[in-house]
Scaffold this motif. Structure first.
Motif, PDB file in Angstrom:
ATOM      1  N   ILE A 345     103.886 -38.333  28.432  1.00  0.00           N
ATOM      2  CA  ILE A 345     102.922 -37.846  29.081  1.00  0.00           C
ATOM      3  C   ILE A 345     103.249 -37.825  30.563  1.00  0.00           C
ATOM      4  CG2 ILE A 345     100.597 -38.637  30.119  1.00  0.00           C
ATOM      5  CD1 ILE A 345      99.818 -39.587  27.484  1.00  0.00           C
ATOM      6  N   ALA A 346     103.919 -38.891  31.039  1.00  0.00           N
ATOM      7  CA  ALA A 346     104.721 -38.850  32.483  1.00  0.00           C
ATOM      8  C   ALA A 346     105.732 -38.097  32.550  1.00  0.00           C
ATOM      9  CB  ALA A 346     104.775 -40.265  32.732  1.00  0.00           C
ATOM     10  N   GLY A 347     106.302 -37.691  31.540  1.00  0.00           N
ATOM     11  CA  GLY A 347     107.455 -36.617  31.770  1.00  0.00           C
ATOM     12  C   GLY A 347     108.855 -37.450  31.846  1.00  0.00           C
ATOM     13  N   LEU A 348     108.883 -38.629  31.394  1.00  0.00           N
ATOM     14  CA  LEU A 348     110.104 -39.348  31.353  1.00  0.00           C
ATOM     15  C   LEU A 348     110.618 -39.656  29.992  1.00  0.00           C
ATOM     16  CD1 LEU A 348     109.702 -41.898  34.281  1.00  0.00           C
ATOM     17  CD2 LEU A 348     111.104 -39.685  34.274  1.00  0.00           C
ATOM     18  N   PRO A 349     111.651 -40.002  29.623  1.00  0.00           N
ATOM     19  CA  PRO A 349     112.174 -40.323  28.368  1.00  0.00           C
ATOM     20  C   PRO A 349     111.896 -41.630  27.965  1.00  0.00           C
ATOM     21  CG  PRO A 349     114.216 -40.311  29.923  1.00  0.00           C
ATOM     22  CD  PRO A 349     112.985 -39.787  30.652  1.00  0.00           C
ATOM     23  N   ALA A 350     111.736 -42.041  26.786  1.00  0.00           N
ATOM     24  CA  ALA A 350     111.226 -43.486  26.330  1.00  0.00           C
ATOM     25  C   ALA A 350     112.538 -44.148  26.354  1.00  0.00           C
ATOM     26  CB  ALA A 350     110.695 -43.461  25.337  1.00  0.00           C
ATOM     27  N   PRO A 351     112.676 -45.509  26.351  1.00  0.00           N
ATOM     28  CA  PRO A 351     113.954 -46.353  26.307  1.00  0.00           C
ATOM     29  C   PRO A 351     114.508 -45.891  24.875  1.00  0.00           C
ATOM     30  CG  PRO A 351     112.172 -47.852  27.197  1.00  0.00           C
ATOM     31  CD  PRO A 351     111.713 -46.154  26.953  1.00  0.00           C
ATOM     32  N   GLN A 352     115.973 -46.005  24.893  1.00  0.00           N
ATOM     33  CA  GLN A 352     116.364 -46.070  23.613  1.00  0.00           C
ATOM     34  C   GLN A 352     116.551 -47.278  22.617  1.00  0.00           C
ATOM     35  OE1 GLN A 352     120.307 -44.606  24.122  1.00  0.00           O
ATOM     36  NE2 GLN A 352     119.993 -42.582  24.954  1.00  0.00           N
ATOM     37  N   ASP A 353     116.548 -46.961  21.237  1.00  0.00           N
ATOM     38  CA  ASP A 353     116.650 -48.331  20.420  1.00  0.00           C
ATOM     39  C   ASP A 353     115.385 -49.034  20.295  1.00  0.00           C
ATOM     40  OD1 ASP A 353     119.203 -47.608  20.056  1.00  0.00           O
ATOM     41  OD2 ASP A 353     119.800 -48.773  21.597  1.00  0.00           O
ATOM     42  N   ILE A 354     114.070 -47.992  20.547  1.00  0.00           N
ATOM     43  CA  ILE A 354     112.843 -48.705  20.099  1.00  0.00           C
ATOM     44  C   ILE A 354     112.524 -48.524  18.828  1.00  0.00           C
ATOM     45  CG2 ILE A 354     112.201 -49.234  22.601  1.00  0.00           C
ATOM     46  CD1 ILE A 354     110.495 -46.535  22.452  1.00  0.00           C
ATOM     47  N   ASP A 355     111.190 -48.939  18.444  1.00  0.00           N
ATOM     48  CA  ASP A 355     110.659 -48.536  17.117  1.00  0.00           C
ATOM     49  C   ASP A 355     109.671 -47.559  17.131  1.00  0.00           C
ATOM     50  OD1 ASP A 355     112.194 -50.526  15.611  1.00  0.00           O
ATOM     51  OD2 ASP A 355     110.895 -51.957  16.594  1.00  0.00           O
ATOM     52  N   GLY A 356     109.355 -47.358  18.356  1.00  0.00           N
ATOM     53  CA  GLY A 356     107.962 -46.364  18.756  1.00  0.00           C
ATOM     54  C   GLY A 356     108.403 -44.709  18.712  1.00  0.00           C
ATOM     55  N   ILE A 357     107.520 -43.787  18.275  1.00  0.00           N
ATOM     56  CA  ILE A 357     107.677 -42.437  18.758  1.00  0.00           C
ATOM     57  C   ILE A 357     106.572 -42.006  19.203  1.00  0.00           C
ATOM     58  CG2 ILE A 357     109.388 -42.235  16.473  1.00  0.00           C
ATOM     59  CD1 ILE A 357     106.803 -41.255  14.896  1.00  0.00           C
ATOM     60  N   SER A 358     106.716 -40.807  20.018  1.00  0.00           N
ATOM     61  CA  SER A 358     105.630 -40.281  20.782  1.00  0.00           C
ATOM     62  C   SER A 358     104.664 -39.683  19.910  1.00  0.00           C
ATOM     63  CB  SER A 358     106.164 -39.524  21.798  1.00  0.00           C
ATOM     64  OG  SER A 358     105.038 -38.611  22.336  1.00  0.00           O
ATOM     65  N   MET A 359     103.495 -39.868  20.144  1.00  0.00           N
ATOM     66  CA  MET A 359     102.248 -39.385  19.353  1.00  0.00           C
ATOM     67  C   MET A 359     101.404 -38.595  20.344  1.00  0.00           C
ATOM     68  SD  MET A 359     101.960 -40.442  16.232  1.00  0.00           S
ATOM     69  CE  MET A 359     103.233 -41.362  15.368  1.00  0.00           C
ATOM     70  N   LEU A 360     102.132 -37.854  21.364  1.00  0.00           N
ATOM     71  CA  LEU A 360     101.190 -37.050  22.317  1.00  0.00           C
ATOM     72  C   LEU A 360     100.807 -35.913  21.416  1.00  0.00           C
ATOM     73  CD1 LEU A 360     100.296 -36.283  25.007  1.00  0.00           C
ATOM     74  CD2 LEU A 360     102.528 -35.390  25.561  1.00  0.00           C
ATOM     75  N   PRO A 361     101.763 -35.122  20.648  1.00  0.00           N
ATOM     76  CA  PRO A 361     101.149 -33.991  19.771  1.00  0.00           C
ATOM     77  C   PRO A 361      99.903 -34.427  19.160  1.00  0.00           C
ATOM     78  CG  PRO A 361     103.583 -34.346  19.559  1.00  0.00           C
ATOM     79  CD  PRO A 361     103.209 -35.472  20.254  1.00  0.00           C
ATOM     80  N   THR A 362      99.727 -35.520  18.540  1.00  0.00           N
ATOM     81  CA  THR A 362      98.623 -36.127  17.812  1.00  0.00           C
ATOM     82  C   THR A 362      97.387 -36.342  18.851  1.00  0.00           C
ATOM     83  OG1 THR A 362      99.784 -37.057  15.853  1.00  0.00           O
ATOM     84  CG2 THR A 362      97.753 -38.185  16.475  1.00  0.00           C
ATOM     85  N   LEU A 363      97.841 -36.871  20.028  1.00  0.00           N
ATOM     86  CA  LEU A 363      96.619 -36.791  20.985  1.00  0.00           C
ATOM     87  C   LEU A 363      95.891 -35.490  21.250  1.00  0.00           C
ATOM     88  CD1 LEU A 363      97.733 -39.735  23.375  1.00  0.00           C
ATOM     89  CD2 LEU A 363      95.886 -39.827  22.093  1.00  0.00           C
ATOM     90  N   LEU A 364      96.982 -34.587  21.527  1.00  0.00           N
ATOM     91  CA  LEU A 364      96.515 -33.331  21.839  1.00  0.00           C
ATOM     92  C   LEU A 364      95.960 -32.402  20.626  1.00  0.00           C
ATOM     93  CD1 LEU A 364      99.536 -32.339  24.306  1.00  0.00           C
ATOM     94  CD2 LEU A 364      97.351 -33.468  24.792  1.00  0.00           C
ATOM     95  N   GLY A 365      96.023 -32.934  19.636  1.00  0.00           N
ATOM     96  CA  GLY A 365      95.494 -32.239  18.329  1.00  0.00           C
ATOM     97  C   GLY A 365      96.390 -31.387  17.814  1.00  0.00           C
ATOM     98  N   GLN A 366      97.708 -31.390  18.056  1.00  0.00           N
ATOM     99  CA  GLN A 366      98.677 -30.691  17.529  1.00  0.00           C
ATOM    100  C   GLN A 366      99.392 -31.207  16.300  1.00  0.00           C
ATOM    101  OE1 GLN A 366     101.346 -30.284  20.852  1.00  0.00           O
ATOM    102  NE2 GLN A 366      99.936 -29.290  22.134  1.00  0.00           N
TER     103      GLN A 366
END
Length: 455
Positions: A345-366
């Motif tokens: 959302i902020a336009g920055l990469p997430a840290p590497q080697d974490i377990d999460g994935i971006s759910m921005l498409p889901t939030l946006l209904g995509q």
């Protein structure tokens, strides 16, 4: 590793840190209740407790029905939320042992958004670092902290003090009485002040409320579920503890409404994402009966359990023009997805080697292009019984006891996890067992099978 991530973020120009081109990056308000059950909100089926403002958020946004907390108890759930790690890799994996906190090499949501130019505040219950440790909120990416650093102190709604950044704010009239300042009200006022003060720049407000968690006042006193007033439930023919519980939820709902109203009043509505959720399932101890309100809805289990009732939480997201209004999503996601989602959302990469994935498409209904192979939880490393749970598609495996067999449930047909079908699906059990083994990186802070002794 932490330095490398920081340098990487510094190399990204701020103009790239915008969710959709020209204009400000969106404000983010993340409100989290403490021990609120999946079905304690009207928009999730509650019939006794009034939650009109959160219900309105749901009507103006999207209701997510398959969101999971980071853990079934407070501290590891919050650690998962902040760092994007599930409990197999989490820094904090239980509420005990005391003394395990976030460290300098942990990268939090606050740090990522601060790097993107956000003003950041954490107000309420922190749980991830005591005074004098690297785990305090001000060392983990938050410009402002107000509330309880120690989660045990957060069990009192009329404590002697709160932390205001690195200073103690004394509350001398509060000693054991219901006549002083209710800390939940202070958290709301400070949150409103922060929004007003930071309205000209993008801000991230993390607001982990302390209610409706049970209080540490003695169980046989009226204060065991303490609240300034049991209105609007005073005249109900209910146990007093349940009146108090419902009153806390409705009071919190009122304040969520105040926050949403201020955002609208300041003209920030279309550029602000508001999320409301809970840190784990409902508590069913300390005189409160979660079944009185059917707090866990169709699920079995409560706080501390790895059944759905201990892990699945309500989540409502509102962002006018971005998040679909009046919609319901059954996309499966979890607390460790929050960091990469907010980073995108902020336009920055997430840290590497974490377990999460971006759910921005889901939030946006995509369409969600990436999803989890599995979700993993465990609990009880330093307690009598070690538990593990893993969801893979609609399959859910639970092991209660370090060497116990895995029980298997099909969530598509058995939300209550009442029918163990492990014997009929040995291949699925084998896959889940392999994933459970691979999901865990041993931590010396959480040895399995060694009981923790309070020092």
């Amino acid at each position: 590793m932490r330095l490398l991530i920081a340098l990487t973020l510094l190399m990204i120009p701020l103009h790239a840190a915008r969710a959709d081109g020209p204009g400000m990056r969106p404000n983010i308000i993340f409100i989290m209740a403490d021990d609120l059950g999946y079905a304690d909100l009207g928009c999730f089926g509650q019939e006794k407790i009034l939650t009109p403002h959160i219900d309105q958020l749901a009507a103006e946004g999207t209701r997510f029905t398959q969101v999971y907390a980071g853990s079934s108890v407070c501290a590891p759930s919050r650690s998962s939320l902040m760092t994007g790690m599930h409990n197999g890799h989490n820094r904090l994996r239980d509420n005990i042992p005391h003394g395990v906190f976030l460290r300098p090499d942990d990268v939090t949501v606050g740090e990522v958004l601060k790097q993107a130019g956000y003003a950041t505040a954490a107000i309420g219950k922190w749980s991830l670092g005591n005074p004098g440790t690297w785990g305090v909120a001000n060392y983990q990416g938050f410009d402002t902290f107000f509330g309880h650093l120690n989660q045990d102190q957060a069990h009192f709604y009329y404590p002697d003090y709160l932390w205001d950044n690195d200073e103690i704010m004394l509350l001398p009239k509060n000693r054991g009485a219901k006549t002083g300042t209710y800390t939940h009200d202070l958290f709301t006022e400070r949150a409103l002040e922060f929004i007003e003060a930071k309205k000209e720049k993008p801000f991230f407000l993390y607001l982990p409320y302390t209610i409706p968690h049970w209080s540490d006042y003695p169980r046989d006193t009226p204060e065991s579920q303490i609240v300034p007033s049991d209105a609007p439930y005073t005249d109900k023919d209910w146990p007093q503890t349940e009146k108090n519980y419902a009153a806390m939820v409705t009071r919190m709902d009122r304040d969520v409404g105040r926050i949403a109203a201020l955002v609208k009043e300041l003209g920030l509505d279309s550029n602000t994402l508001i999320i409301f959720t809970s840190d784990n399932g409902p508590c069913d101890t300390h005189d409160h009966d979660a079944d009185f309100f059917n707090s866990n809805g169709p699920f079995n289990g409560y706080k501390r359990d790895l059944l759905e009732g201990g892990l699945r939480v309500p989540l409502v997201a509102r962002w006018p023009g971005k998040v679909s209004a009046g919609a319901t999503s059954d996309q499966v996601w979890t607390f460790w997805d929050v960091l990469p989602t907010f980073a995108e959302i902020a336009g920055l990469p997430a840290p590497q080697d974490i377990d999460g994935i971006s759910m921005l498409p889901t939030l946006l209904g995509q369409e969600q292009p990436e999803s989890h192979d599995y979700l993993y939880w465990d609990y009880g490393h330093c307690r009598k019984v070690y538990q593990q749970a893993l969801r893979m598609g609609d399959w859910k495996g639970i092991r209660v006891g370090q060497n116990a067999p895995i029980a298997l449930y099909d969530l598509k047909t058995d939300l209550g996890e009442t029918q163990d079908v492990a014997a009929a699906h040995p291949d699925v059990v084998k896959q889940i067992e392999a994933h459970m083994k691979a999901a865990v990186t041993p931590s010396p802070d959480y040895p399995v099978g060694e009981l923790y002794t309070m020092k």
